[in-house]
Design a protein around this motif. Sequence first.
Motif, PDB file in Angstrom:
ATOM      1  N   ILE A 105      -7.200   4.113  -1.208  1.00 29.56           N
ATOM      2  CA  ILE A 105      -7.447   4.137   0.149  1.00 29.56           C
ATOM      3  C   ILE A 105      -6.217   4.409   0.896  1.00 29.56           C
ATOM      4  CG2 ILE A 105      -7.877   2.829   2.202  1.00 29.56           C
ATOM      5  CD1 ILE A 105     -10.122   1.479   0.508  1.00 29.56           C
ATOM      6  N   GLN A 106      -5.137   3.875   0.548  1.00 35.11           N
ATOM      7  CA  GLN A 106      -3.658   4.058   1.003  1.00 35.11           C
ATOM      8  C   GLN A 106      -3.517   5.481   0.921  1.00 35.11           C
ATOM      9  OE1 GLN A 106      -0.846   0.530   0.496  1.00 35.11           O
ATOM     10  NE2 GLN A 106      -2.399   0.132  -1.006  1.00 35.11           N
ATOM     11  N   TRP A 107      -3.474   6.125  -0.306  1.00 35.92           N
ATOM     12  CA  TRP A 107      -3.238   7.396  -0.674  1.00 35.92           C
ATOM     13  C   TRP A 107      -3.785   8.399   0.231  1.00 35.92           C
ATOM     14  CZ3 TRP A 107       0.852   9.443  -2.491  1.00 35.92           C
ATOM     15  CH2 TRP A 107       0.973  10.688  -3.036  1.00 35.92           C
ATOM     16  N   GLN A 108      -5.255   8.184   0.461  1.00 39.20           N
ATOM     17  CA  GLN A 108      -5.929   9.241   1.115  1.00 39.20           C
ATOM     18  C   GLN A 108      -5.637   8.986   2.563  1.00 39.20           C
ATOM     19  OE1 GLN A 108      -7.919  11.496   0.163  1.00 39.20           O
ATOM     20  NE2 GLN A 108      -7.431  10.928  -2.004  1.00 39.20           N
ATOM     21  N   THR A 109      -5.426   7.805   3.087  1.00 38.47           N
ATOM     22  CA  THR A 109      -4.880   7.804   4.631  1.00 38.47           C
ATOM     23  C   THR A 109      -3.586   8.152   4.951  1.00 38.47           C
ATOM     24  OG1 THR A 109      -4.510   5.632   4.380  1.00 38.47           O
ATOM     25  CG2 THR A 109      -6.618   5.946   4.944  1.00 38.47           C
ATOM     26  N   ARG A 110      -2.796   8.341   4.123  1.00 42.28           N
ATOM     27  CA  ARG A 110      -1.538   8.869   4.254  1.00 42.28           C
ATOM     28  C   ARG A 110      -1.119   9.891   5.292  1.00 42.28           C
ATOM     29  NH1 ARG A 110      -2.538  12.017   0.030  1.00 42.28           N
ATOM     30  NH2 ARG A 110      -1.492  13.672  -0.362  1.00 42.28           N
ATOM     31  N   LYS A 111      -2.204  10.904   5.167  1.00 43.51           N
ATOM     32  CA  LYS A 111      -2.241  12.158   5.828  1.00 43.51           C
ATOM     33  C   LYS A 111      -2.297  11.861   7.318  1.00 43.51           C
ATOM     34  CE  LYS A 111      -4.263  14.957   2.273  1.00 43.51           C
ATOM     35  NZ  LYS A 111      -5.235  15.667   1.751  1.00 43.51           N
ATOM     36  N   ARG A 112      -2.788  10.925   7.786  1.00 44.39           N
ATOM     37  CA  ARG A 112      -2.895  10.480   9.186  1.00 44.39           C
ATOM     38  C   ARG A 112      -1.380   9.782   9.841  1.00 44.39           C
ATOM     39  NH1 ARG A 112      -8.919   7.546   9.561  1.00 44.39           N
ATOM     40  NH2 ARG A 112      -9.970   9.113   8.751  1.00 44.39           N
ATOM     41  N   TRP A 113      -0.834   9.284   9.036  1.00 44.23           N
ATOM     42  CA  TRP A 113       0.267   8.647   9.622  1.00 44.23           C
ATOM     43  C   TRP A 113       1.821   8.847   8.734  1.00 44.23           C
ATOM     44  CZ3 TRP A 113       2.742   4.791   6.714  1.00 44.23           C
ATOM     45  CH2 TRP A 113       2.169   4.452   5.667  1.00 44.23           C
ATOM     46  N   THR A 137       3.827  -3.484  -2.684  1.00 51.09           N
ATOM     47  CA  THR A 137       3.671  -4.976  -2.216  1.00 51.09           C
ATOM     48  C   THR A 137       2.157  -5.379  -2.339  1.00 51.09           C
ATOM     49  OG1 THR A 137       5.584  -4.425  -0.510  1.00 51.09           O
ATOM     50  CG2 THR A 137       4.002  -6.510  -0.616  1.00 51.09           C
ATOM     51  N   ILE A 138       1.396  -4.580  -2.027  1.00 50.64           N
ATOM     52  CA  ILE A 138      -0.099  -4.901  -2.537  1.00 50.64           C
ATOM     53  C   ILE A 138      -0.410  -5.161  -3.762  1.00 50.64           C
ATOM     54  CG2 ILE A 138      -2.499  -4.100  -1.945  1.00 50.64           C
ATOM     55  CD1 ILE A 138      -1.478  -2.791   0.807  1.00 50.64           C
ATOM     56  N   VAL A 139      -0.122  -4.250  -4.459  1.00 51.72           N
ATOM     57  CA  VAL A 139      -0.354  -4.314  -5.815  1.00 51.72           C
ATOM     58  C   VAL A 139       0.183  -5.589  -6.568  1.00 51.72           C
ATOM     59  CG1 VAL A 139      -0.210  -3.248  -8.388  1.00 51.72           C
ATOM     60  CG2 VAL A 139      -0.825  -1.954  -6.308  1.00 51.72           C
ATOM     61  N   GLY A 140       1.437  -5.711  -6.183  1.00 47.74           N
ATOM     62  CA  GLY A 140       2.056  -7.074  -6.316  1.00 47.74           C
ATOM     63  C   GLY A 140       1.630  -8.576  -5.868  1.00 47.74           C
ATOM     64  N   SER A 141       1.016  -8.269  -4.752  1.00 50.75           N
ATOM     65  CA  SER A 141       0.341  -9.529  -4.371  1.00 50.75           C
ATOM     66  C   SER A 141      -0.966  -9.875  -4.950  1.00 50.75           C
ATOM     67  CB  SER A 141       0.040  -9.286  -2.812  1.00 50.75           C
ATOM     68  OG  SER A 141      -0.944  -8.259  -2.748  1.00 50.75           O
ATOM     69  N   LEU A 142      -1.672  -8.905  -5.451  1.00 55.72           N
ATOM     70  CA  LEU A 142      -2.887  -9.013  -6.274  1.00 55.72           C
ATOM     71  C   LEU A 142      -2.690  -9.373  -7.625  1.00 55.72           C
ATOM     72  CD1 LEU A 142      -5.120  -6.041  -4.919  1.00 55.72           C
ATOM     73  CD2 LEU A 142      -5.389  -8.339  -4.345  1.00 55.72           C
ATOM     74  N   GLU A 143      -1.477  -9.364  -8.291  1.00 55.36           N
ATOM     75  CA  GLU A 143      -1.149  -9.591  -9.540  1.00 55.36           C
ATOM     76  C   GLU A 143      -0.250 -10.849  -9.760  1.00 55.36           C
ATOM     77  OE1 GLU A 143       0.929  -6.523 -10.921  1.00 55.36           O
ATOM     78  OE2 GLU A 143      -1.090  -5.222 -11.281  1.00 55.36           O
ATOM     79  N   MET A 166      10.146   9.273  10.071  1.00 54.77           N
ATOM     80  CA  MET A 166      10.946   9.773   8.981  1.00 54.77           C
ATOM     81  C   MET A 166      10.979   8.782   7.859  1.00 54.77           C
ATOM     82  SD  MET A 166      12.277  12.519  10.453  1.00 54.77           S
ATOM     83  CE  MET A 166      14.090  12.898   9.176  1.00 54.77           C
ATOM     84  N   ILE A 167      10.727   7.619   8.075  1.00 61.58           N
ATOM     85  CA  ILE A 167      10.789   6.710   6.999  1.00 61.58           C
ATOM     86  C   ILE A 167       9.322   6.151   6.325  1.00 61.58           C
ATOM     87  CG2 ILE A 167      13.084   5.674   7.543  1.00 61.58           C
ATOM     88  CD1 ILE A 167      11.350   3.183   8.320  1.00 61.58           C
ATOM     89  N   SER A 168       8.519   6.839   7.103  1.00 65.34           N
ATOM     90  CA  SER A 168       7.053   6.600   6.799  1.00 65.34           C
ATOM     91  C   SER A 168       6.735   6.887   5.197  1.00 65.34           C
ATOM     92  CB  SER A 168       6.017   7.474   7.380  1.00 65.34           C
ATOM     93  OG  SER A 168       6.214   8.848   7.563  1.00 65.34           O
ATOM     94  N   PRO A 169       7.190   7.842   4.560  1.00 62.91           N
ATOM     95  CA  PRO A 169       6.782   7.850   3.093  1.00 62.91           C
ATOM     96  C   PRO A 169       7.588   6.626   2.228  1.00 62.91           C
ATOM     97  CG  PRO A 169       7.952   9.991   3.767  1.00 62.91           C
ATOM     98  CD  PRO A 169       7.839   8.996   4.888  1.00 62.91           C
ATOM     99  N   THR A 170       8.627   6.133   2.814  1.00 62.23           N
ATOM    100  CA  THR A 170       8.826   4.767   1.996  1.00 62.23           C
ATOM    101  C   THR A 170       8.163   3.558   2.584  1.00 62.23           C
ATOM    102  OG1 THR A 170      11.346   5.889   2.087  1.00 62.23           O
ATOM    103  CG2 THR A 170      11.142   3.251   1.949  1.00 62.23           C
ATOM    104  N   ILE A 171       7.829   3.623   3.694  1.00 65.17           N
ATOM    105  CA  ILE A 171       6.789   2.486   4.076  1.00 65.17           C
ATOM    106  C   ILE A 171       5.299   2.389   3.183  1.00 65.17           C
ATOM    107  CG2 ILE A 171       5.390   1.517   6.014  1.00 65.17           C
ATOM    108  CD1 ILE A 171       7.306   2.630   8.039  1.00 65.17           C
ATOM    109  N   LEU A 172       4.874   3.803   3.094  1.00 59.15           N
ATOM    110  CA  LEU A 172       3.711   3.996   2.117  1.00 59.15           C
ATOM    111  C   LEU A 172       4.135   3.527   0.781  1.00 59.15           C
ATOM    112  CD1 LEU A 172       0.959   5.046   1.526  1.00 59.15           C
ATOM    113  CD2 LEU A 172       2.111   7.273   1.063  1.00 59.15           C
TER     114      LEU A 172
END
Length: 313
Positions: free
Chosen positions: A300-308, A240-246, A228-234
């Motif tokens: 990649i994250q956006w495309q794999t969202r359909k699986r989970w 977080t990933i973008v922030g870690s790279l910057e 139920m909270i998987s959209p927020t996890i995405l």
Amino acid sequence: MTASALQAVAGAERRGPRPRRSALGRRDWIVGYTMVAPVVLGSLAFVIAPLVAVVWFSLHDWNVLANTFVFAGADNYERMLTDPGLHNSLLVSLWFSIGLVVLNITLALFLAVLLNQKLPGTTTFRTFFFSPVVVSLVAWTIVWSFLLQADGGINGFLSLIGIEGPNWLRGDVTAMIAVIVVQVFKNVGLNMILFLAALQAVPEEISEAARIDGAGAWRRFRSITMPMISPTILLVMILTIVGSLEVFAQIAVLTGGGPGNSTTVLVYYLYQQAFRFNDFGYASAIAVLLFFIVLVLTLIQWQTRKRWVFHEN
């Protein structure tokens, strides 16, 4: 003239000339374009134009001190293939991102679950963890730089329980751990609030029905709450990933990329090339590389969202 032709002419005369666009329609058109103009102009001025400029600069050998700006083609990109400093910064960024993402998301979700239990003192608890989010990043990092010294507050606390702490910012491993922990505590409150909002939107009747059917707490969390909270996890993962790279300010204030190059992440290496070695052309090429890394990881994250991600199938 045939009868059908006469009927067509008569119908056209009855309909009269095609009506022109009304004043109301023109006003709506003007208002609509006026509303979107600031966003469009801002994107062109502060996103598209700088991106095009960086790509153009990356194709040149640009040294500010030497006052040279010579077209170099793909030389800067070929140099990246054999630059050990760049390869080290990519590896350091990888470890930093893995540590930050795993620790930040895990801790934020754990805290959000605790806050969702409606225990006494949750307001104070929430304020305590969210306060660092609104604190100045540089001020936050400077305070931690004093706490992490060999004779700083962290080691002073450890000495009270008989533990001799290291000089956190002078060891290869401990410096990386220290930078990750400082960044986690700076932003974990924001992710905690996002998770808490998602948890509070989960219908209680679904979890209650599962509990009546005999599902334990962990099973309900894994099979009901997490989907139920998987959209927020995405969303949290992407941010977080973008922030870690910057990340830059924490590295600059805490370690300066050291000891050695053990905390020289990609953005800090870009800064070194531009403002220490005055090689703006090569720094621009690194910026283009960083842009494509962020873009690819996000796609990649956006495309794999359909699986989970719930409701994305």
